[in-house]
Design an enzyme around this catalytic site. Structure first.
Site, short mmCIF file in Angstrom:
data_model
loop_
_atom_site.label_atom_id
_atom_site.label_comp_id
_atom_site.label_asym_id
_atom_site.label_seq_id
_atom_site.Cartn_x
_atom_site.Cartn_y
_atom_site.Cartn_z
N ARG A 171 0.90 -1.17 -0.11
CA ARG A 171 -0.14 -0.14 0.09
C ARG A 171 0.79 1.18 -0.13
O ARG A 171 0.61 2.24 0.47
CB ARG A 171 -0.90 0.06 1.31
CG ARG A 171 -0.17 -0.26 2.66
CD ARG A 171 -1.15 -0.12 3.48
NE ARG A 171 -0.49 -0.49 4.83
CZ ARG A 171 -1.00 -0.40 5.99
NH1 ARG A 171 -2.09 0.61 6.15
NH2 ARG A 171 -0.45 -0.62 7.18
N ASP A 338 11.28 -7.05 7.74
CA ASP A 338 10.76 -6.07 6.63
C ASP A 338 10.32 -4.62 7.15
O ASP A 338 10.45 -3.75 6.55
CB ASP A 338 9.51 -6.58 6.07
CG ASP A 338 8.35 -6.84 6.94
OD1 ASP A 338 8.84 -7.78 8.05
OD2 ASP A 338 7.13 -6.41 6.87
N ASP A 348 8.35 2.53 9.03
CA ASP A 348 7.12 1.85 9.12
C ASP A 348 6.54 2.13 10.44
O ASP A 348 6.43 0.86 11.29
CB ASP A 348 7.14 0.56 8.81
CG ASP A 348 7.24 0.02 7.15
OD1 ASP A 348 7.54 1.05 6.42
OD2 ASP A 348 7.08 -0.79 6.62
P1 AMP Z 1 3.23 -3.95 7.65
O1 AMP Z 1 2.93 -5.00 8.69
O2 AMP Z 1 2.30 -2.57 7.65
O3 AMP Z 1 4.73 -3.69 7.46
O4 AMP Z 1 2.86 -4.75 6.31
C1 AMP Z 1 3.34 -6.07 6.00
C2 AMP Z 1 3.00 -6.24 4.84
O5 AMP Z 1 1.46 -6.18 4.71
C3 AMP Z 1 3.42 -5.26 3.65
O6 AMP Z 1 3.54 -6.22 2.50
C4 AMP Z 1 2.44 -4.29 3.45
O7 AMP Z 1 2.19 -3.98 2.28
C5 AMP Z 1 1.02 -5.42 3.47
N1 AMP Z 1 -0.14 -4.59 4.08
C6 AMP Z 1 -0.50 -4.54 5.13
N2 AMP Z 1 -1.81 -3.75 5.17
C7 AMP Z 1 -2.13 -3.56 3.84
C8 AMP Z 1 -3.47 -3.12 3.16
N3 AMP Z 1 -4.18 -2.37 3.88
N4 AMP Z 1 -3.08 -3.19 1.87
C9 AMP Z 1 -2.27 -3.98 1.25
N5 AMP Z 1 -1.26 -4.43 1.80
C10 AMP Z 1 -1.11 -4.19 3.12
MG MG Z 2 6.11 -2.51 7.15
#
Ligand code: AMP
Ligand code: MG
Length: 599
Positions: A171, A338, A348
């Site tokens: 996103r 990540d 992040d």
């Molecule tokens: P995060 O935990 O926010 O670092 O996200 C981990 C993974 O989930 C990453 O690949 C993000 O891009 C994906 N992700 C989290 N929330 C969303 C969302 N609302 N739409 C698309 N991908 C998401």
């Molecule tokens: Mg992240």
């Protein structure tokens, strides 16, 4: 009393020599052992919002947003792009980026907040561009800036200890680089700008609450002198986004928002991990060579040990970053690989939290059931993540280099401890080094843990208390954190040791000590209740509290009347105690799925 102290001292000294990464815990457990502004609609919140910065020739700034140009050349020329076209979700191979166009948010759009500091001093824009009609379109993904070729980055990662495979910018869109008049190049990203090939089951959106948190915290961290990504603007929409905030089955409609965020580089540990996992070793070398050339200029690109040199730097800088987090009581909340930057900046922002009552088991993330990322284990997690990074580098290292890298990793606990020690010494105003300094720090943390004294304000109030006040033990109730600390039966003993240590600082004065301490001990941090209060209003369309917080947190070391009136340095209100830990990760169906896998 004396025997209690002797036992405590011997325990502390024992733990003080623990030479492994758990020493973060040892110190805690031992323990059982300016100028940035926010802007609401067309209302100018601060009369001095557009005060010119006399250090800069105003004509150098860009006044017309259409003249603001980005470049994507550097990344596109170096790296092969995804050969498959289209924004549909898929497993991506043999590339670092996929072309992906942001999906415009449904309007009307509103510029809810912006950082004047970033706009002017990083983007070279005149702050008046925020009035331009197109500003909200350019910085929310509704319109492409000249030179922009939006990309989504392919990366993987270890989440909560397990390899999760392909994650990627689900996103977020990289929209281009900008090299400013100071010669610094920044990568611009939109967060919440719609689906990409990496969205998995998510909707590609970010909601107002998580966007307010990222905007405020990344800027706050910058002013706390912690390496971090920055945030330039927060644009909110009327687009409905469905979220189950507490995983209770209670799905609520929220509104989509986009943050324009900036970093010198958005590459993460997971950027390398996915290439190693896929066996794409040429690409792994290419990405490493690029990162080294662009961001580690002291490493010679012809040096056969360059990857080792790179690893060594990441080990050191990661240790330093986590020590800095600890020095301000910051828990990132989701220390997955990540979310760990190759440049060792904080990135992040999700379910982070600032520790209030001192507690090494503080877990800011409501969905972190096991407390894997509790504040006291962050340094250990850093070690785990560096081990995963080394796994990713292994295919490009010789056997000997890998052995050497393992040895470098063994130094990580010491590197972390040295920085932790330096930072806490500064927090106590200590000059030079005395053998007992580690003990003095550990003793204080022990008292804080046992009394639940507030982390930020204990250090701040020690900075504000005069020598005379401390000597006479006259702690007023206004010094509420110190007052809590003073309830410990060993407080007076600790204070005597501290004052004795200060008295031996030749040439130091009490005024100098206080001045020094006030530059490293903030009076204001983004407490969860403060963010929550601002978010509640923001969700009703009132961003005045976001603006007030933004203003306060851009001068965290300076006492400010408006912040005092708002209670930002006061004992947290009673309702704050009932708040759940901060927001969990942005609760798209993606994170819900992961949660179930983890269980
Ligand atoms: P995060 O935990 O926010 O670092 O996200 C981990 C993974 O989930 C990453 O690949 C993000 O891009 C994906 N992700 C989290 N929330 C969303 C969302 N609302 N739409 C698309 N991908 C998401
Ligand atoms: Mg992240």
């Amino acid at each position: 009393m004396m025997s209690y102290i002797c036992i405590l001292i011997s325990v502390l000294l024992d733990l003080g020599v623990v030479n492994n990464v758990l020493a973060t815990e040892s110190l805690h457990n031992f323990c059982e052992s300016d100028d940035c502004q926010s802007y609401v609609s067309d209302v100018e919140i601060y009369p001095y919002a557009f005060k010119p910065n006399f250090n800069m020739n105003l004509t150098e700034r860009i006044h017309d947003i259409d003249h603001f140009k980005l470049s994507c050349k550097r990344l596109i020329e170096v790296f092969p792009l995804d050969q498959v076209d289209g924004n549909f979700v898929r497993t991506v191979k043999n590339c670092i980026f996929s072309e992906s166009t942001p999906t415009p948010l449904k309007g009307p759009l509103k510029l809810a907040a912006f950082s004047k500091d970033v706009i002017e001093n990083i983007l070279d824009l005149d702050v008046s561009v925020t009035h331009a009609k197109d500003f909200v379109y350019y910085f929310s993904g509704g319109k492409l800036l000249p030179g922009s070729i939006p990309l989504a980055h392919r990366y993987g990662g270890h989440q909560f200890g397990y390899w999760s495979g392909q994650l990627g910018d689900g996103r977020a869109h990289f929209i281009g680089e900008f090299t400013n008049s100071k010669g610094a190049t920044w990568e611009l990203q939109l967060k919440g700008s719609g689906k990409t090939p990496y969205s998995r089951s998510g909707d590609g959106r970010a909601v107002v609450r998580s966007s307010v948190r990222e905007f405020l915290c990344s800027e706050a961290m910058h002013f706390l002198k912690v390496p971090t990504s920055r945030a330039s603007s927060l644009i909110v929409s009327q687009e409905p986004v469905w979220r189950d905030q507490f995983y209770s089955g209670n799905v609520k409609t929220e509104r989509g928002a986009v943050v324009l965020r900036l970093a010198k580089s958005w590459f993460r540990f997971g950027s390398l991990e996915i290439l190693a996992d896929a066996g794409e070793l040429d690409l792994l070398r290419k990405l490493l060579d690029f990162v080294i050339k662009e961001h580690f200029p002291t490493i010679d690109s012809n040096d056969p040990n360059k990857y080792l040199g790179f690893f060594s730097r990441v080990v050191t800088e990661t240790a330093h970053l986590i020590a800095q987090w600890m020095s301000i009581g910051f828990a990132h909340g989701v220390c997955n690989t990540d979310n760990f930057s190759l440049l060792s900046i904080t990135i992040d922002y999700g379910p982070f939290g600032f520790m209030e009552s001192y507690n090494s088991n503080f877990v800011p993330n409501a969905s972190d059931d096991e407390g894997r990322y509790r504040i006291g284990t962050q340094a250990d997690v850093g070690m785990f993540n560096l081990e995963r990074l080394l796994d990713a580098l292994r295919p490009v290292l010789t056997h000997k280099q890998h052995q050497r890298a393992m040895d470098l990793l063994k130094d990580y606990p010491d590197i972390y401890h040295r920085r932790f020690h330096e930072l806490f010494k500064a927090k106590l105003g200590l000059l030079g080094g005395a053998e007992s300094d580690g003990y003095l720090i550990a003793f204080l943390l022990k008292l804080m843990e046992e009394t639940g004294a507030d982390f930020t304000m204990t250090f701040r109030q020690l900075s504000e208390a005069s020598d005379t006040q401390l000597h006479s033990r006259l702690i007023s109730q206004a010094m509420w954190a110190l007052d809590d600390l003073a309830s410990h039966k060993l407080f007076s003993d600790w204070l005597s040791l501290y004052l004795l240590r200060l008295s031996k600082q030749k040439g130091d004065t009490d005024v100098d000590r206080q001045r020094r301490m006030k530059t490293v001990n903030p009076r204001y941090v983004l407490r969860n209740w403060m963010a929550e209060s601002a978010i509640r209003k923001a969700e009703m369309g009132d961003f005045s509290e976001v603006a007030a917080l933004h203003q306060t947190l851009s001068r965290p070391y300076l006492k400010q009347d408006t912040a005092e009136d708002a209670g930002y340095s006061a004992r947290p209100p009673l309702w704050a105690q009932k708040l759940p830990s901060s927001d969990s990760c942005e609760h798209s169906s993606v994170t819900v799925t992961l949660r179930h896998v983890r269980r």
